[in-house]
Design a protein around this motif. Structure first.
Motif, PDB file in Angstrom:
ATOM      1  N   ILE A   1       1.739  -5.166  -8.553  1.00  0.00           N
ATOM      2  CA  ILE A   1       1.178  -4.385  -7.455  1.00  0.00           C
ATOM      3  C   ILE A   1       1.991  -3.105  -7.292  1.00  0.00           C
ATOM      4  CG2 ILE A   1       2.606  -5.480  -5.655  1.00  0.00           C
ATOM      5  CD1 ILE A   1       0.150  -5.357  -3.798  1.00  0.00           C
TER       6      ILE A   1
ATOM      7  N   ALA B   1      -4.750  -1.826  -3.273  1.00  0.00           N
ATOM      8  CA  ALA B   1      -4.359  -3.116  -3.846  1.00  0.00           C
ATOM      9  C   ALA B   1      -4.234  -4.184  -2.760  1.00  0.00           C
ATOM     10  CB  ALA B   1      -3.037  -2.972  -4.603  1.00  0.00           C
TER      11      ALA B   1
ATOM     12  N   LEU C   1      -1.204  -9.881 -10.020  1.00  0.00           N
ATOM     13  CA  LEU C   1      -1.956  -9.946  -8.774  1.00  0.00           C
ATOM     14  C   LEU C   1      -3.254 -10.730  -8.931  1.00  0.00           C
ATOM     15  CD1 LEU C   1      -1.947  -8.968  -5.825  1.00  0.00           C
ATOM     16  CD2 LEU C   1      -3.126  -6.899  -6.576  1.00  0.00           C
TER      17      LEU C   1
END
Length: 939
Positions: free
Chosen positions: A743, A754, A927
């Motif tokens: 991220i 994000a 992520l």
């Protein structure tokens, strides 16, 4: 009896922001007192999708309104139902505004049950319609459906009419006297009641069971009491506490075990209780970090009660939050009293004490009632107090719901140091503050908050009775509270009010203030020489006041211009810290020259006030009208003159021990000068801890990497004993920490997007059950608007602090509807206690570092060789631990903590954060693996 016909109305809406909100249901009920005559209810089709949170709140689904008529198709029928009957509603202005937006106009009287309840039902803890219904025993099925709400509103209104009609005619006339001073929307309701009361005055029998009418100001009786409490007396029993006795209290067959079936002792709880007992025995300060689930409240309450009852000495317990204060006083301590009584143990007494300003001053209240010069906010406040005084035991402002500027008006009737004459007051025996103070003197355990604890030290006001034993819970907040309480603020309005309080001339030769009162107060027979000296001092002050007013305007005009120039490039932070570099600027030196003139003038005024005070003390009190009040007024003004001269001098000219800054409020066009202590550690050590035989500081967050050194340095306790207790919860099994490795960092492009995408994908698979913590309101709002629609498509509601209601309402809805995501900022990082599946995912969007240009943070950082590593990181770790502690609240809880801040991995300090947490599994990875991992772990 009132036989008029009324109509109660209620509407349900889409719950969107003003300007886009739409009706989805309207309802009305006609009724005559306790008889419902007719009802009307109709769903309405909005022109935009129905939010999921509204469906949950009301039970109205999109399909229910899809085929409903638009309002313009049924508006005529609705208007014909309402007719010209007086309209009743709960917070009715909202309902009427929504109906007016549809073209409906209302000319009949309107009565708001919310506002009426704040008048006629003081001390109700909550004024929501459902809470009022429960309080008066009215069933409220299907809350937040318009027809049900309208029916319940009618019942509540009838109950309020009963209360209104139970008031005596004298009380009603006194209320009307106040109401007639303002534009009061419900005046005709009171007038109608007075007319009915007058008509039936000779025929209506007394009605038992009704509330007692509030007496007029001339017949007020002292509030009911429980007898005069007797101050604690030392027993002379100096035996130390027995650690085995403490442990036995917590044993399965001990007092706790006998009272609670299925009770299981917790070893950390017993360990802490014994350590607190040792602190009492040895008179050594103790720092305790007790992890979530330890049960630290009982750990310090039980040895405190044992010690206090054995010795006949007081233990003060200080908390930071009202929630914990209420839990201790209204739940834990009464339960402990019951347990000890059942076990045949000596009884103990406990009390709650607040600062003076929380209590009603009867003397000031009566004086204000007689005043003819009242503004509308003061009248509304007086109305509430008038109806509350006869029923209150405590005179505590917390029992009243004062709205907006009514809170400002309260400052005219509360207890203040500058107006309180103590035992010389004619209302001293029934004074609420002194009753609370006497109760505190008689109590073994006294519960206060940090603000009062520190303010009492700083002002040496002796609100707290003498005490030698202190327990500080939520100790991680103590430095911030001490900083706030030891700060000094002043603005132009405060300076001008100070000058007006000394002497002010108005239109038509009206004068007011101290100097105008002195000649009338000094009766014939007063020593001529003393009177002459007072007159000379007054003559010295008067011309100085004229110069002072000019100087105030000149100073603040210069300060305003200076701040505007300095902060013009920063529209978001209106504060300007005064550093040596700022003070070297030519424009600031011009400010200093003008302020030096102000200092000279204040010196003249202060000298004159000191002379008046000295001469008043030379007089016989009986020779001066209102002697005590006059003397206190002179003392207060004299102190203010000195304080504002000295402390503002530190701000303008600089002081190494002071952090100084200016705050520009662009909306109100005001400038505030503030000074805060650079450090509170020395003051806390010298004036608090060194003065106490026992000092125990407890919290769930006091260590960084198992070390107390940072907190000990901040609070001035270098030699304190330490105890770190792990939580009894099994974090290894119950929790998982996940840190996405890919991220963007918070200052990199794509970070906000994000976060939004991560929350959408994670909450979709977990079905909500998520609390997301933010460090800034703008990031929270941006995220809210980005994730709301995608998650609602999955039947997951999104609630946000500052958007969807109060903190309590948000938490209640979050617990009730598990498929919810709750977004919170500062106040949600601690004190949130949601047990069970409703909270299974905690998202920390960003590490909670302080804003670098915050004046206090910036100044304190400069004291360290490595400001970031030695100050910023430890401070942030403590906040981070508080946030982390929101997830696991019981042995059965299970959940995942997601930290969407890659700096835990990319920066050297990241490992310090992780090492400061309980022993928990930590995973890192991409992520896009987060949703799968979250779903798998929770299943």
């Amino acid at each position: 009896m009132n036989e008029r016909i009324y109509v109660a109305v209620d509407v349900e809406t889409t719950g969107l922001v003003p300007g886009t909100d739409e009706l989805i249901e309207v309802a009305a009920v006609t009724f005559r007192r306790h008889e419902v005559l007719d009802t009307y209810s109709q769903l309405v089709q909005p022109r935009q999708p129905l939010p999921l949170k509204i469906t949950r709140l009301t039970g109205i689904a999109p399909k229910d309104v899809a085929e409903a008529p638009f309002f313009n198709m049924i508006g005529g029928d609705f208007a014909r139902f309402i007719k010209s009957y007086p309209i009743v509603g709960h917070s009715v202005s909202f309902d009427l505004s929504m109906l007016r937006a549809q073209g409906m106009n209302f000319t009949q009287p309107t009565y708001d049950t919310f506002e009426l309840a704040t008048l006629l039902m003081p001390q109700a803890p909550i004024y929501k319609l459902s809470a009022l219904a429960e309080r008066i025993g009215v069933p409220h099925p299907d809350a937040h459906r318009a027809l049900n709400d309208a029916i319940v509103t009618a019942h509540v209104f009838n109950h309020l009419l009963d209360l209104l009609e139970a008031l005596s005619l004298d009380a009603l006339n006194e209320i009307m006297r106040l109401i007639n001073k303002i534009d009061f929307p419900m005046r005709d309701l009171f007038e109608h009641t007075v007319r009915e009361k007058t008509r039936n005055a000779f025929f209506e029998p007394a009605m038992p069971g009704r509330i007692q009418p509030p007496p007029t100001i001339f017949e007020m009786a002292p509030p009911p009491g429980l007898g005069e409490p007797q101050p604690l007396k030392p027993t002379g029993d100096a035996r130390p506490l027995d650690y085995d006795d403490i442990a036995a209290f917590f044993a399965p067959d001990g007092p706790l075990g006998q009272q609670f079936p299925g009770y299981e002792p917790r070893a950390p709880q017993v360990h802490m209780a014994q350590a607190v007992a040792e602190a009492f025995n040895l008179s050594e300060p103790l720092l305790v970090e007790a992890g979530t689930g330890t049960g630290k409240s009982l750990s310090y309450l039980i040895p405190s009660v044992f010690f206090a009852t054995r010795r006949g000495e007081r233990v003060v317990i200080s908390t930071n939050t009202i929630n914990l204060q209420d839990q201790l006083f209204f739940k834990d301590l009464p339960a402990l009293q019951t347990i000890m009584a059942a076990s045949g143990m000596p009884p103990f007494t406990a009390s709650l004490l607040k600062g003076r300003g929380n209590y009603l001053c009867l003397k000031r209240y009566y004086e204000m009632q007689r005043s003819e010069n009242l503004n509308p906010d003061e009248v509304r406040m007086l109305l509430k107090v008038q109806l509350w005084v006869p029923t209150t035991e405590n005179g505590d402002k917390a029992e009243l719901l004062l709205m907006d500027r009514e809170n400002v008006a309260w400052n005219r009737v509360n207890v203040t140091p500058e107006t309180c004459i103590g035992s010389r007051c004619p209302h001293f025996r029934e004074c609420f503050f002194f009753k609370a103070r006497r109760q505190a003197e008689a109590s073994h355990v006294l519960v206060v908050n940090h603000a009062l604890l520190i303010a009492d030290l700083a002002a040496q006001s002796h609100v707290l009775p003498p005490y030698a034993h202190l327990i500080i819970d939520e100790a991680h907040n103590l430095e911030d509270v001490a900083t706030d309480q030891l700060s000094f603020k002043v603005d132009q309005a405060a300076m001008l009010k100070f000058l007006d309080d000394i002497f002010q001339t108005g239109g038509a030769q009206v004068v007011s203030g101290l100097l105008s009162e002195l000649p009338a107060a000094l009766q014939a027979g007063v020593d001529e020489l003393v009177a002459k000296k007072i007159a000379q001092a007054s003559d010295l002050i008067r011309p100085a006041l004229v110069r002072a007013r000019t100087a105030v305007y000149e100073c603040f005009n210069l300060l305003n211009a200076f701040v505007i120039r300095e902060v013009q490039d920063n529209q978001y932070d209106p504060r300007l810290r005064l550093t040596p570099g700022i003070r070297q600027k030519a424009a600031w030196q011009e400010v200093q020259v003008v302020w030096a003139n102000m200092t000279d003038i204040l010196t003249v005024i202060g000298t004159g006030l000191a002379e008046i005070e000295e001469q008043l003390r030379n007089l016989e009190a009986s020779k001066v009208d209102g002697y005590e009040e006059l003397l206190i007024q002179v003392e207060y003004l004299g102190r203010f003159a000195v304080d504002v001269r000295v402390k503002t001098g530190h701000i303008i000219f600089g002081d190494e021990a002071i952090i100084a800054w200016l705050t520009l409020d662009r909306q109100r066009d005001t400038l505030t000068l503030t000074a805060a202590p650079l450090s509170v550690a020395d003051m806390l050590q010298a004036q608090l801890f060194a003065q106490k035989a026992t000092s125990v500081l407890a919290s769930a967050t006091l260590t960084i990497e198992t070390s107390f050194e940072f907190v000990k340095d901040r609070l001035g306790l270098p030699e304190a004993n330490e105890l770190e207790l792990e939580s009894p919860f099994d974090y290894e099994k119950q929790a998982l920490v996940y840190i996405p490795s890919d991220i963007p960092e918070p200052n990199q492009r794509g970070y906000q997007q994000a976060i939004e995408q991560a929350l959408i994908e994670l909450c979709t698979v977990t079905g909500g059950r998520t609390l997301a913590l933010f460090t800034a309101n703008n990031a929270l709002r941006q995220t809210y608007h980005a994730i709301q629609e995608p998650l609602e498509a999955q039947e997951i509601a999104v609630l946000a602090q500052g958007i969807d209601g109060s903190r309590r309402a948000l938490l209640d809805r979050f617990k009730e509807f598990p498929r919810t995501v709750l977004l919170g900022t500062n106040s949600f990082w601690e004190g949130v206690d949601v047990v069970g599946d409703a909270l299974s995912v905690l998202v920390i969007t960003k590490l909670p570092f302080s804003v670098p240009n915050d004046p206090i943070f910036a100044a304190r950082s400069e004291r360290f060789q490595d400001p970031f590593g030695e100050f910023s990181v430890p401070q942030t770790i403590l906040r981070f631990k508080q946030g982390f502690g929101r997830l696991i609240r019981s042995r059965e809880d299970r959940g995942i903590v997601v930290v969407l801040d890659r700096r835990l991995l990319s920066k050297k300090y990241g490992q310090q954060f992780l090492d400061s947490l309980p022993n928990t599994r930590v995973r890192t990875g991409p992520l896009n693996q987060l949703p799968v991992l979250g779903e798998r772990f929770l299943k």
